[in-house]
Design an enzyme around this catalytic site. Structure first.
Site, short mmCIF file in Angstrom:
data_model
loop_
_atom_site.label_atom_id
_atom_site.label_comp_id
_atom_site.label_asym_id
_atom_site.label_seq_id
_atom_site.Cartn_x
_atom_site.Cartn_y
_atom_site.Cartn_z
N GLU A 133 -54.83 78.15 -61.96
CA GLU A 133 -54.03 77.85 -60.78
C GLU A 133 -54.84 78.12 -59.52
O GLU A 133 -54.78 77.38 -58.57
CB GLU A 133 -52.74 78.68 -60.80
CG GLU A 133 -51.67 78.19 -59.85
CD GLU A 133 -51.97 78.49 -58.39
OE1 GLU A 133 -51.74 77.60 -57.57
OE2 GLU A 133 -52.43 79.59 -58.07
N ASP A 134 -55.64 79.20 -59.54
CA ASP A 134 -56.42 79.56 -58.36
C ASP A 134 -57.61 80.40 -58.81
O ASP A 134 -57.64 80.93 -59.91
CB ASP A 134 -55.56 80.35 -57.38
CG ASP A 134 -56.10 80.34 -55.95
OD1 ASP A 134 -57.16 79.72 -55.71
OD2 ASP A 134 -55.48 80.96 -55.09
N HIS A 153 -49.19 82.71 -59.01
CA HIS A 153 -49.38 81.56 -58.11
C HIS A 153 -50.32 82.02 -57.01
O HIS A 153 -49.92 82.70 -56.08
CB HIS A 153 -48.05 81.09 -57.55
CG HIS A 153 -48.18 79.85 -56.71
ND1 HIS A 153 -47.46 79.67 -55.57
CD2 HIS A 153 -48.96 78.76 -56.86
CE1 HIS A 153 -47.78 78.50 -55.04
NE2 HIS A 153 -48.68 77.94 -55.81
N ILE A 179 -54.31 83.77 -55.96
CA ILE A 179 -54.95 85.06 -56.19
C ILE A 179 -55.86 85.32 -55.00
O ILE A 179 -56.43 84.39 -54.43
CB ILE A 179 -55.74 85.09 -57.53
CG1 ILE A 179 -56.14 86.51 -57.87
CG2 ILE A 179 -56.94 84.17 -57.50
CD1 ILE A 179 -56.59 86.69 -59.32
#
Length: 73
Positions: free
Chosen positions: A5-6, A66, A68
């Site tokens: 996600e990141d 969601h 970082i």
């Protein structure tokens, strides 16, 4: 396996990767698996992501990372 996600890369080449975001309307590749945080050392010849262990007592069933970010002191 289920995508990241990141990612946040520290000046020393360590990368922290969040994975497992579940969001309405977005396909989840592992809907029953909790989110994860991985560490990758980009200084290695063949870097690979290693799952970090999360402290006991943390509710992994609802872990849905969601984004970082890191703080370097």
């Amino acid at each position: 396996e289920s995508g990241s996600e990141d990612i946040d890369i520290l000046p020393n080449g360590l990368a922290f990767i969040s994975s497992g975001l579940k969001y309405p309307g977005i396909k989840s590749f592992a809907p029953d698996k909790p989110g994860e945080i991985f560490l990758m050392d980009l200084n290695e010849d063949n870097p690979r992501a290693v799952e970090l262990r999360i402290s006991r007592g943390f509710d992994l069933t609802s872990f849905n990372p969601h984004g970082i970010s890191t703080y370097v002191d």
